[in-house]
Design a protein around this motif. Structure first.
Motif, PDB file in Angstrom:
ATOM      1  N   ARG A 169      20.622   6.667  14.805  1.00  0.00           N
ATOM      2  CA  ARG A 169      19.652   5.630  14.488  1.00  0.00           C
ATOM      3  C   ARG A 169      18.337   6.284  14.087  1.00  0.00           C
ATOM      4  O   ARG A 169      17.756   7.039  14.850  1.00  0.00           O
ATOM      5  CB  ARG A 169      19.441   4.722  15.698  1.00  0.00           C
ATOM      6  N   ASP A 170      17.894   6.034  12.881  1.00  0.00           N
ATOM      7  CA  ASP A 170      16.651   6.611  12.409  1.00  0.00           C
ATOM      8  C   ASP A 170      15.493   5.700  12.804  1.00  0.00           C
ATOM      9  O   ASP A 170      15.582   4.481  12.653  1.00  0.00           O
ATOM     10  CB  ASP A 170      16.701   6.766  10.883  1.00  0.00           C
ATOM     11  N   PRO A 171      14.394   6.251  13.325  1.00  0.00           N
ATOM     12  CA  PRO A 171      13.275   5.394  13.748  1.00  0.00           C
ATOM     13  C   PRO A 171      12.524   4.760  12.586  1.00  0.00           C
ATOM     14  O   PRO A 171      11.774   3.798  12.788  1.00  0.00           O
ATOM     15  CB  PRO A 171      12.366   6.371  14.508  1.00  0.00           C
ATOM     16  N   ARG A 172      12.724   5.261  11.381  1.00  0.00           N
ATOM     17  CA  ARG A 172      12.018   4.698  10.240  1.00  0.00           C
ATOM     18  C   ARG A 172      12.630   3.359   9.844  1.00  0.00           C
ATOM     19  O   ARG A 172      13.831   3.166   9.951  1.00  0.00           O
ATOM     20  CB  ARG A 172      12.057   5.685   9.073  1.00  0.00           C
TER      21      ARG A 172
ATOM     22  N   ASP B 286      20.557  12.945   1.496  1.00  0.00           N
ATOM     23  CA  ASP B 286      20.442  13.866   2.629  1.00  0.00           C
ATOM     24  C   ASP B 286      21.036  13.316   3.913  1.00  0.00           C
ATOM     25  O   ASP B 286      21.524  14.066   4.757  1.00  0.00           O
ATOM     26  CB  ASP B 286      18.974  14.225   2.882  1.00  0.00           C
ATOM     27  N   ASP B 287      20.961  11.994   4.089  1.00  0.00           N
ATOM     28  CA  ASP B 287      21.453  11.371   5.314  1.00  0.00           C
ATOM     29  C   ASP B 287      21.610   9.882   5.056  1.00  0.00           C
ATOM     30  O   ASP B 287      21.305   9.388   3.963  1.00  0.00           O
ATOM     31  CB  ASP B 287      20.506  11.639   6.500  1.00  0.00           C
ATOM     32  N   TYR B 288      22.066   9.169   6.085  1.00  0.00           N
ATOM     33  CA  TYR B 288      22.293   7.736   5.918  1.00  0.00           C
ATOM     34  C   TYR B 288      20.992   6.994   5.634  1.00  0.00           C
ATOM     35  O   TYR B 288      20.960   6.050   4.842  1.00  0.00           O
ATOM     36  CB  TYR B 288      22.962   7.155   7.162  1.00  0.00           C
ATOM     37  N   TYR B 289      19.900   7.419   6.273  1.00  0.00           N
ATOM     38  CA  TYR B 289      18.639   6.713   6.065  1.00  0.00           C
ATOM     39  C   TYR B 289      18.217   6.778   4.601  1.00  0.00           C
ATOM     40  O   TYR B 289      17.857   5.763   4.003  1.00  0.00           O
ATOM     41  CB  TYR B 289      17.536   7.273   6.948  1.00  0.00           C
ATOM     42  N   ASN B 290      18.250   7.963   4.009  1.00  0.00           N
ATOM     43  CA  ASN B 290      17.858   8.094   2.613  1.00  0.00           C
ATOM     44  C   ASN B 290      18.806   7.335   1.692  1.00  0.00           C
ATOM     45  O   ASN B 290      18.386   6.769   0.681  1.00  0.00           O
ATOM     46  CB  ASN B 290      17.793   9.570   2.227  1.00  0.00           C
TER      47      ASN B 290
ATOM     48  N   ALA C 237      26.761  14.007   6.313  1.00  0.00           N
ATOM     49  CA  ALA C 237      26.992  13.620   7.712  1.00  0.00           C
ATOM     50  C   ALA C 237      26.012  14.419   8.568  1.00  0.00           C
ATOM     51  O   ALA C 237      26.344  15.465   9.118  1.00  0.00           O
ATOM     52  CB  ALA C 237      28.442  13.908   8.107  1.00  0.00           C
ATOM     53  N   ASP C 238      24.777  13.915   8.657  1.00  0.00           N
ATOM     54  CA  ASP C 238      23.726  14.694   9.305  1.00  0.00           C
ATOM     55  C   ASP C 238      23.964  14.883  10.799  1.00  0.00           C
ATOM     56  O   ASP C 238      23.418  15.796  11.406  1.00  0.00           O
ATOM     57  CB  ASP C 238      22.358  14.054   9.067  1.00  0.00           C
ATOM     58  N   TRP C 239      24.807  14.049  11.399  1.00  0.00           N
ATOM     59  CA  TRP C 239      25.104  14.191  12.824  1.00  0.00           C
ATOM     60  C   TRP C 239      25.993  15.406  13.115  1.00  0.00           C
ATOM     61  O   TRP C 239      26.162  15.790  14.265  1.00  0.00           O
ATOM     62  CB  TRP C 239      25.757  12.925  13.360  1.00  0.00           C
TER      63      TRP C 239
END
Length: 758
Positions: free
Chosen positions: A66-69, A448-452, A490-492
């Motif tokens: 979970r990204d805080p942004r 880069d990741d799911y957030y982006n 998959a940044d995790w």
């Protein structure tokens, strides 16, 4: 586990996904050679077309952090429930935010067995951690603690205590505020247990909040005050008094500077909830219509503090709520110029991106059709080079565009896809692309990741982003159709590098090009999901050599007969049946009944969907169900068997260097730095030549040079992955003698080389 693939009719009209590994040949000058000559094949580059895409979502991993942004699209789906007890504690020493389950429990009877002054005394003397556990009360405990009479008592106590509020928690104001928050939270989720709240509580809570916010020390800029203030701001929303306290929100926004840290920053950040959910209340909208300075305070709050934007800061969190102004008819006139200014004022990448991209989302989704006003009509095209700063070509028909992939990561991804191409063809034994398929180029987009991915892909490619990626097939018969897989890392799994679902989705592309006639919708004319998703799982796990734990576990349950799996669709099956059981069905059929698979694919490849359906449901029917059940039991014990051996016959010409249409040579070897030279004679009209290598040991690189001897310095196409597994597919090669070679980057031996053409 993967979610259903579906066609998305509302996706932006983009070109669709195409072949990655058909290597076009460049005009290299070959050295002297023996045999016939012919001009090298031409290179055809297909550019983006206008065919409507078939947008097929990829599963979002349950491990995605979970990204805080913030993401505006997510906030629009939130319920209007009060906030749970996981915000900043009301005492200066309370420390980081914690959920109720993480806190030390206390006896609910402390509160359910008391009323009046006794209840107030017990709430005030309880620790904040104890009060925070009350968010979990249910049943009779919820009724005893939070019925309206209890809540009125505590709200009145807040009013009386707040008159002398000292700017800290020495008078236990924080416990009173937190208790009231817990009551609203529990009553929202358990109204039948707690009972209704009415006018009496509304009057009392207004009295309590009025007194608190009127207290001079509620304006103190200090950590001590901020802890209680943050909870009181959240209580505004819990009590649904958002409209009454717009002045308090403005006061905080107008006073804030980046020097406000800790609990004071949290208090300002909590106004975002008051504003966001306030837009769901008609009285809040009316208050903003009557007071246009609220909108200008929001705008000033952002522009004054823009230097401190990080994406996770209070300015971003609150500033995004400006977008809601253009979502409400009566406020759109106020909101439009502010949203337009901010979108065009701050960069779309970097620290300001979470603000600008989220405001852009509101402008496009909630004020649609006005891109000319906002100056954003050409933004999708502009974003691509701004966001995807790495552009790497594996070969003329395979391109990777990413935010930040390294040279090594690009090379590894190219190698993975090239190797998978050969593995796929060995499994399905195709004879080349299906008729009318022009998907000859693949673009892989990697965020880069799911957030982006979520922040940008909706605008850049017009897709839904509530998933783990998207594969766009489009109309493969359309000239210039561009195939595209939009993915993220998959940044995790970092520091390991992996593109989420890369091999599964690439199989969909290959399957669509070599097995399924027409576009995705055509292939769904009859139930084909068991094959489409099952094959993608089989190739992905098999090619990577990864044990499919979930599928083996499902095999032990024996939930479905094979004949039932043939009926799977995205509508009648869950993800377990679609993916785990699709894999099991495909693996069983490939291993146990390859002739039936050959017949099935022969029908799929010409679009004979009804003929394929008859084969599955009538010719096969339930005949294999009993054997499938037996196989499942063995598979559950980790004995799932293996594919039958299916090799091309040995080449028969006396010259060990010469190959033919469908033959192989075993035991090919060369010392480090040397070549194993080879050639074959092609008749006129060959559409596609495929050369594959596998087995043995060492490191052999494959080079092709058309009508000239192939070397590392003279070639038209190459496959240079690690080890001995290589594959080249050449479109429209010349007739006559053509040449290829294996170069020993490291001495190799025992390699099998196979040539096929159609």
């Amino acid at each position: 586990m993967r979610p259903a693939r579906i066609a998305t009719a509302t996706a932006r009209r983009l070109p669709a996904l195409g072949t990655a590994l058909l290597l076009a040949l460049g005009p290299f000058a070959p050295p002297a050679h023996a045999g016939d000559t012919a001009p090298p094949p031409t290179t055809t580059v297909r550019h983006a077309g206008t065919a409507a895409p078939r947008a097929l979502p990829v599963p979002k991993s349950p491990d995605t952090p979970r990204d805080p942004r913030p993401l505006a699209a997510e906030s629009q789906g939130r319920p209007t429930a009060p906030t749970a007890g996981d915000t900043v504690g009301a005492a200066p020493s309370a420390g980081p935010a914690r959920t109720a389950r993480q806190l030390t429990a206390c006896d609910p009877a402390t509160f359910t067995g008391a009323a009046g002054a006794t209840l107030v005394q017990r709430v005030r003397s309880a620790g904040l951690d104890c009060v925070n556990t009350l968010f979990t009360l249910t049943g009779t405990d919820a009724k005893g603690a939070f019925n309206e009479a209890q809540m009125v008592t505590v709200a009145d106590a807040l009013r009386d205590t707040a008159a002398a509020y000292p700017g800290g928690n020495s008078t236990s104001t924080g416990q009173l505020v937190l208790f009231l928050r817990a009551g609203y939270y529990v009553q929202w989720y358990h109204p039948d247990a707690v009972g209704p709240y009415g006018a009496g509580l509304r009057t009392a809570i207004r009295g309590g909040l009025d007194a608190f916010f009127a207290a001079p020390h509620s304006r103190d800029v200090s950590e001590a005050n901020g802890a209680t203030l943050a909870e009181a701001v959240t209580l505004i929303d819990s009590a649904r008094e958002n409209a009454r306290y717009t002045g308090v929100v403005k006061r905080l926004l107008d006073g804030y500077t980046t020097g406000w840290t800790g609990s004071m920053a949290a208090a300002v950040g909590n106004t975002a909830t008051v504003i966001e959910r306030g837009f769901e209340l008609p009285e809040f909208t009316a208050a903003l219509q009557a007071d246009p300075t609220f909108a200008t305070s929001l705008a000033s709050f952002v522009t004054r503090n823009a230097a401190g934007l990080t994406g996770s800061d209070p300015v971003t969190t609150v500033g995004i709520q400006i977008g809601n102004l253009v979502a409400v008819d009566g406020l759109r006139t106020q909101g439009r110029p502010i949203v337009k200014d901010l979108i065009n004022r701050y960069p779309l990448v970097g620290a300001t991106a979470p603000l600008t991209m989220n405001l852009l989302w509101f402008a496009e989704k909630k004020d649609a059709g006005n891109c000319s006003y906002y100056g954003t009509c050409d933004l999708p095209a502009k974003l691509v080079p701004l966001v995807l700063t790495s552009d790497h070509s594996c070969n003329p028909n395979l391109r990777i565009r990413s935010q930040s992939m390294t040279a090594g990561q690009n090379a590894d991804t190219c190698t993975s896809l090239v190797g998978q191409d050969a593995f796929f063809h060995r499994v399905v034994k195709d004879g080349g692309p299906v008729a009318d398929d022009r998907n000859t180029a693949l673009e892989v987009v990697v965020f880069d990741d799911y957030y982006n991915y979520s922040l940008y892909a909706w605008e850049m490619y017009g897709i839904a982003v509530d998933n783990g990626g998207m594969y766009e097939e489009g109309n493969p018969a359309a000239a210039g159709n561009q195939a595209r897989f939009i993915a993220h890392q998959a940044d995790w799994l970092r520091p390991s590098f992996q593109i989420w679902n890369l091999n599964h989705e690439y199989t969909h592309y290959l399957d669509g090009r070599y097995d399924m006639y027409g576009d995705f919708d055509a292939g769904m004319t009859t139930p084909t999901v068991w094959w489409v998703e099952g094959l993608a799982e089989y190739v992905s796990y098999g090619y990577r050599g990864v044990h499919y734990d979930d599928a083996v576990t499902q095999a032990g349950k024996g939930s479905y007969p094979l004949s039932t799996l043939f009926d799977s669709t995205y509508d009648n099956a869950d993800s377990t049946r679609i993916y785990n059981w699709g894999y099991l069905a495909v693996r069983y059929m490939l291993q146990s009944h390859p002739q039936d698979v050959d017949a099935l694919l022969a029908a799929y490849r010409v679009g004979d969907w009804n003929g394929a359906r008859t084969l599955l449901k009538t010719t096969i029917g339930t005949r294999y169900d009993a054997d499938f059940a037996t196989w499942l039991k063995a598979c559950a014990a980790d004995d799932c068997g293996s594919l039958p051996t299916d090799q091309a016959p040995l080449c028969t010409t006396a010259d060990a260097r010469q190959y033919d249409r469908n033959c192989r040579r075993d035991g090919v070897a060369a010392a480090t730095g040397d070549y194993a030279y080879s050639f074959l004679r092609l008749p006129p009209g060959v559409q596609q030549l495929t050369i594959t290598t596998s087995g043995g040991s060492g490191n052999a690189d494959l080079y092709y040079n058309g009508p000239s001897w192939a070397t590392t310095s003279s070639y038209q196409a190459k496959s240079t992955g690690p080890g001995t597994t290589e594959s080249l597919t050449v479109t429209a090669p010349p007739s006559g003698w053509v040449y290829f070679s294996l170069h020993a980057r490291q001495g190799f031996a025992g390699v099998t080389v196979t040539t096929t053409y159609n």
